[in-house]
Design an enzyme around this catalytic site. Structure first.
Site, PDB file in Angstrom:
ATOM      1  N   GLU A 137      -6.389 -46.439  -1.836  1.00 23.07           N
ATOM      2  CA  GLU A 137      -7.676 -46.213  -2.086  1.00 23.07           C
ATOM      3  C   GLU A 137      -8.157 -46.314  -3.295  1.00 23.07           C
ATOM      4  O   GLU A 137      -9.046 -46.912  -4.006  1.00 23.07           O
ATOM      5  CB  GLU A 137      -8.327 -44.804  -1.635  1.00 23.07           C
ATOM      6  CG  GLU A 137      -8.006 -44.902  -0.127  1.00 23.07           C
ATOM      7  CD  GLU A 137      -9.170 -45.844   0.692  1.00 23.07           C
ATOM      8  OE1 GLU A 137     -10.202 -46.188   0.396  1.00 23.07           O
ATOM      9  OE2 GLU A 137      -8.517 -46.357   1.580  1.00 23.07           O
ATOM     10  N   ASP A 182      -3.378 -52.824  -1.174  1.00 24.01           N
ATOM     11  CA  ASP A 182      -1.988 -52.743  -0.831  1.00 24.01           C
ATOM     12  C   ASP A 182      -1.039 -53.035  -2.142  1.00 24.01           C
ATOM     13  O   ASP A 182      -0.030 -52.046  -2.051  1.00 24.01           O
ATOM     14  CB  ASP A 182      -1.769 -53.534   0.357  1.00 24.01           C
ATOM     15  CG  ASP A 182      -2.293 -52.834   1.696  1.00 24.01           C
ATOM     16  OD1 ASP A 182      -2.766 -51.950   1.778  1.00 24.01           O
ATOM     17  OD2 ASP A 182      -2.151 -53.707   2.840  1.00 24.01           O
TER      18      ASP A 182
HETATM   19 ZN   LIG Z   1      -8.763 -50.681   1.821  1.00 29.06          ZN
END
Ligand SMILES: [Zn+2]
Length: 415
Positions: free
Chosen positions: A280, A361
């Site tokens: 996030e 990621d």
């Molecule tokens: Zn995401």
């Protein structure tokens, strides 16, 4: 010109609806044909039973989306070329001819209410039949309707001033009304972003400060390491409505906060939670949120400029089944019809969003641990019964997140 617009509109409405149905059916067929075997990469972590549950849950949700698409297309056709909006307009005119602005607002609100009434049975079915069958629904019907009431009240409170401003500017602000409206709209959106986490979200969910001290210490050290300050770490009672897990980082400026669904904290260990939060934070660090807001400002600018021009063209109204031109009809037609014209841009937006997910990621892999994120993703896919085998075309067209297998393959290279 009016008949050209009618033809193009009908053709696009049919094309988009057929595309939605076709993609949905492909998706279901693909999922069902991979139902009997867990993909090799997940064979150790996901049981055949969980895989089949995900297949059936995804298929059931997709069938519902197909029916909803058909219902929405039918309603839009009835509203426009079927004469529904014309009828609404005349009905209100016979009840209340003046003041025009109030009548216009009532026409728009009635059309939006009718449209939500058409969606309502689908929402109800989604929670109480589909989610309930797979054990995800935690809502009671009374909660569903009180949420609906609250959403409508918030919608009226926030929507009324903006609708009033729009109609008022259209009526009296001259040729550049659309530019002024764009400024009002942009300021309104920024304000919403600022007040949503502190004032609106708490109307629907309970937020309590995170109390687990070891988790707190871990998260705070991650925030510091990544150069973030937050206004607090919160746990949201997502479990009151659904057993799906999630986490988000919300707001901007001083009202930034980290929110974890209680369902997420229950299922993931500290390492995995840290990795999810790092993902996030990656969205923030790569400015995905600000870019999305900037894009929205740009799109609304172009849209309003276009509406400024369309409003003056008679064919815009008659081509879409409305006899007399008026401010409120211009606004309403534009709101209802533009999604049909924008539908084919969806794959572009989805692909942009998937690119952002890969970036987030990669950020998580760098600042937390790729292996922990993989473990978290597998658990979330399993517990949310998300399919591991989406139809590739369906996924490319719609999905904001890349398929689990692709995300994990990329993360493995960084682990
Ligand atoms: Zn995401």
């Amino acid at each position: 010109m009016a008949s050209t617009l009618t033809t193009v509109f009908i053709a696009l409405l049919v094309l988009t609806t057929l595309t939605r149905v076709w993609l949905g059916q492909r998706h279901i067929r693909h999922i069902q044909s991979h139902r009997d075997q867990v993909p090799a990469a997940f064979a150790d972590s996901i049981s055949l039973e969980a895989h089949q549950k995900a297949a059936d849950y995804s298929s059931a949700k997709t069938s519902l989306v197909i029916s909803e698409a058909a219902a929405q297309a039918l309603l839009l056709a009835l509203f426009t070329i079927g004469g529904g909006l014309q009828w609404l307009d005349e009905s209100w005119r016979s009840v209340l001819a003046e003041p025009e602005m109030l009548r216009g607002a009532l026409v728009i609100v009635s059309a939006l209410v009718i449209s939500s009434l058409v969606d309502l049975p689908f929402d109800y079915y989604r929670s109480f039949v589909v989610d309930a069958r797979f054990g995800f629904n935690k809502m009671t019907p009374s909660m569903f309707f009180s949420d609906l009431l609250k959403h409508s009240l918030v919608g009226v409170l926030l929507g009324a001033p903006i609708l009033g401003a729009a109609l008022w500017l259209m009526q009296g602000a001259g040729d550049y009304w659309w530019l002024y409206l764009w400024v009002v709209w942009s300021v309104f959106n920024l304000l919403m972003l600022a007040i949503y986490p502190t004032f609106i979200a708490p109307l629907f969910n309970k937020f309590s400060p995170l109390t687990d001290n070891s988790l707190k210490a871990r998260i705070e050290s991650l925030l510091t390491k990544c150069g973030f300050k937050s206004q607090g770490l919160f746990v949201m009672d997502g479990s009151a409505r659904s057993s799906h897990g999630n986490a988000y980082f919300t707001g901007f400026g001083a009202s930034k906060r980290v929110v974890f669904f209680d369902t997420l904290l229950e299922r993931l260990d500290t390492d995995e939670i840290e990795a999810v939060l790092a993902h996030e934070l990656g969205h923030f660090r790569h400015r995905h949120v600000i870019k999305r807001i900037a894009m929205m400002f740009f799109v609304s600018f172009v849209g309003l400029a276009l509406l400024g021009w369309l409003k003056q063209q008679d064919w815009f109204y008659t081509g879409l089944g409305v006899a007399q031109s008026s401010d409120h009809m211009a606004l309403l037609l534009f709101l209802l019809v533009s999604p049909v014209f924008l539908f084919l841009l969806r794959p572009l937006m989805a692909s942009y969003s998937r690119k952002n997910e890969f970036e987030a990621d990669a950020y998580a892999a760098k600042h937390a641990d790729a292996g922990h994120l993989i473990r978290a993703l597998v658990k979330l896919y399993r517990d949310n019964a998300s399919t591991l085998t989406p139809d590739p075309l369906h996924s490319n067209f719609y999905d904001s997140h890349p398929p689990a297998s692709l995300r994990i393959a990329k993360l493995l290279k960084k682990a």
